[in-house]
Design a protein around this motif. Structure first.
Motif, PDB file in Angstrom:
ATOM      1  N   PHE A   1       0.709  -1.131   0.090  1.00 23.44           N
ATOM      2  CA  PHE A   1      -0.101   0.155   0.116  1.00 23.44           C
ATOM      3  C   PHE A   1       0.989   1.067   0.008  1.00 23.44           C
ATOM      4  CE2 PHE A   1      -2.184  -3.300   2.442  1.00 23.44           C
ATOM      5  CZ  PHE A   1      -3.157  -3.771   1.702  1.00 23.44           C
TER       6      PHE A   1
ATOM      7  N   GLU B   1      -3.139   4.574  -7.092  1.00 23.52           N
ATOM      8  CA  GLU B   1      -2.280   4.909  -5.758  1.00 23.52           C
ATOM      9  C   GLU B   1      -0.800   4.976  -6.089  1.00 23.52           C
ATOM     10  OE1 GLU B   1      -3.034   4.777  -1.981  1.00 23.52           O
ATOM     11  OE2 GLU B   1      -4.799   5.493  -3.311  1.00 23.52           O
TER      12      GLU B   1
ATOM     13  N   ASP C   1      -4.162  -0.011  -7.850  1.00 22.58           N
ATOM     14  CA  ASP C   1      -2.810   0.015  -7.241  1.00 22.58           C
ATOM     15  C   ASP C   1      -2.177   0.952  -8.103  1.00 22.58           C
ATOM     16  OD1 ASP C   1      -2.803  -1.890  -5.225  1.00 22.58           O
ATOM     17  OD2 ASP C   1      -2.298  -3.623  -6.694  1.00 22.58           O
TER      18      ASP C   1
ATOM     19  N   TRP D   1      -5.423   3.537   0.115  1.00 21.71           N
ATOM     20  CA  TRP D   1      -5.713   2.091  -0.748  1.00 21.71           C
ATOM     21  C   TRP D   1      -7.213   1.843  -0.781  1.00 21.71           C
ATOM     22  CZ3 TRP D   1      -7.518  -2.481  -1.139  1.00 21.71           C
ATOM     23  CH2 TRP D   1      -7.110  -3.182  -2.235  1.00 21.71           C
TER      24      TRP D   1
END
Length: 90
Positions: free
Chosen positions: A6, A63, A60, A13
């Motif tokens: 994360f 982020e 993902d 996340w």
């Protein structure tokens, strides 16, 4: 299950993942002729399991592309902009 990374912390996340799933659910609930073409093809070929994987990958990616947060934008605005770019892949 492998340990997940994360990059901006779990809370960030998790919020991103929620918004990503909301968009994917919106796409899935559109009439088939209004769904992004590649998205509709993905659903036809692999169904829900691929949606799980896609949601994880998009979360993902978002982020990683936003290590310092979303700046002046709200998370919703940033996700919306992100999906406009990603829609090319759908």
């Amino acid at each position: 299950m492998a340990e997940h990374h994360f990059p901006n912390g779990f809370e960030s996340w998790q919020k991103t993942h929620y918004e990503v799933v909301e968009v994917l659910t919106y796409f899935r609930n559109l009439e088939e002729d209004k769904q992004p073409k590649k998205f509709a093809e993905m659903l036809d070929r692999s169904g829900t399991e691929q949606l799980y994987k896609t949601a994880l990958e998009l979360t993902d990616k978002f982020e990683q592309e936003h290590p310092s947060g979303t700046g002046e934008q709200t998370l919703f605005e940033a996700i919306e902009e992100f999906f406009l770019e990603e829609k090319k892949n759908f």
